[in-house]
Design an enzyme around this catalytic site. Structure first.
Site, PDB file in Angstrom:
ATOM      1  CG  ASN A  99      -1.365   1.241   1.491  1.00 10.87           C
ATOM      2  OD1 ASN A  99      -2.380   1.753   1.099  1.00 10.87           O
ATOM      3  ND2 ASN A  99      -0.157   2.271   2.778  1.00 10.87           N
ATOM      4  CE1 TYR A 111       0.521   7.946  -6.857  1.00 15.23           C
ATOM      5  CE2 TYR A 111      -1.253   8.388  -7.545  1.00 15.23           C
ATOM      6  CZ  TYR A 111      -0.276   7.842  -6.693  1.00 15.23           C
ATOM      7  OH  TYR A 111      -1.630   7.426  -5.654  1.00 15.23           O
TER       8      TYR A 111
END
Ligand code: NAD
Length: 258
Positions: free
Chosen positions: A99, A163
């Site tokens: 995560n 990203y």
């Protein structure tokens, strides 16, 4: 309880989505190893302003066992130590939740190469490191699970030059992992969150937060527990024949053509 006696690692588990995932896994009976750079939850400008209890203490409050391990997921030695400590403390590993992730504003002209490398290192390369260290132990589990957290940015441009491609890479790394490990009964799936109320949103203006709500068809923004419940599903026996998928958990964000 769906995850009784299972052991999970959740990276980036001190704050935001990782904290929500840790709590939901624990509610279903899992013992959770919370890995993060820092143990203290990060307070956000818009969300989680008042969260102060470390995640493991929160797990203890709901009657579950937990362990905090300080580790940078992009550091191979630290990742190997994380897995070793998990085995020493809980005797096995069943669920790996990748995560931890970082975001930085910038485009091709304004993003320093070091920032690009760092975003790739934490958001993509780290998943290779944790998976590599975890797989021998997941193979020994009755129900080995890998759950990777990407983003709706995996499917569209607009998330920046590091990203967005890192998150797209997570989706395909997960598919590759699923193929590699299927014969061992280990599943690997991606969850792609839309806007979730966490401190990662601090870079936005108030108007941009309001715009995110407008773009979310369901009439609220996402909460860490929304991702946590999807993780419980993928980790549970209910999902034992599901692998290689990428599930948006986004309040419908990806559904329309805007
Ligand atoms: P956050 O910033 O609130 O929390 C991230 C946690 O990861 C922090 O506790 C931080 O200390 C930890 N972390 C950062 N770098 C680390 C490293 N190198 N090693 C170990 N831990 C590290 O972020 P969040 O919103 O909870 O995001 C969690 C994941 O969900 C990220 O991968 C993010 O890209 C993804 N995501 C978030 C949203 C959202 O709207 N919040 C949307 C899509 C995807």
């Amino acid at each position: 309880m769906k995850l009784e006696s299972r052991v999970a690692i959740v990276t980036g588990g001190s704050s935001g989505i990782g904290r929500g995932i840790s709590i939901e896994l624990a509610r279903e009976g899992a013992r959770v190893v919370v890995c993060d750079l820092v143990e203290r939850p990060k307070p956000g400008k818009y969300h989680d302003q008042d969260v102060t209890t470390p995640t493991v203490a929160a797990l203890n409050e709901i009657g579950s066992e937990g362990l905090f391990v300080q580790a940078d997921v992009s550091d191979e030695t630290a990742v190997n130590r994380l897995v070793d400590q998990t085995l020493e403390t809980f005797g096995g590993l069943d669920i790996l939740v990748n995560n931890a992730g970082i975001f930085a504003l910038g485009d091709s002209q304004t993003t320093p190469v070091e920032t690009w490398d760092r975003i790739m290192g934490v958001n993509l390369r780290a998943l290779f490191l944790t998976t590599r260290a975890a797989v021998p132990h997941l193979k020994a589990s009755r129900a080995g699970r890998i759950i990777n957290i990407a983003s709706v940015h995996a499917f569209h441009g607009g998330g920046g030059p590091a990203y967005a491609p890192a998150k797209a890479g997570v989706v395909n790394l997960t598919r590759d992992t699923a193929v590699e490990l299927a014969s061992h009964g280990i599943t690997a799936n991606t969850i792609c969150p839309g806007y979730i109320e966490t401190p990662i949103q601090d870079y936005l203006t108030e108007d941009q937060v309001a715009e995110a709500l407008e773009k979310t068809p369901l009439p609220r923004l996402g909460l860490p527990k929304d991702i946590g419940r999807a993780c419980v599903f993928f980790a549970s026996d209910d999902a034992e024949w599901i692998t290689g998928t990428a599930l948006p958990v986004d309040g419908g964000w990806l559904a329309p053509i805007w």
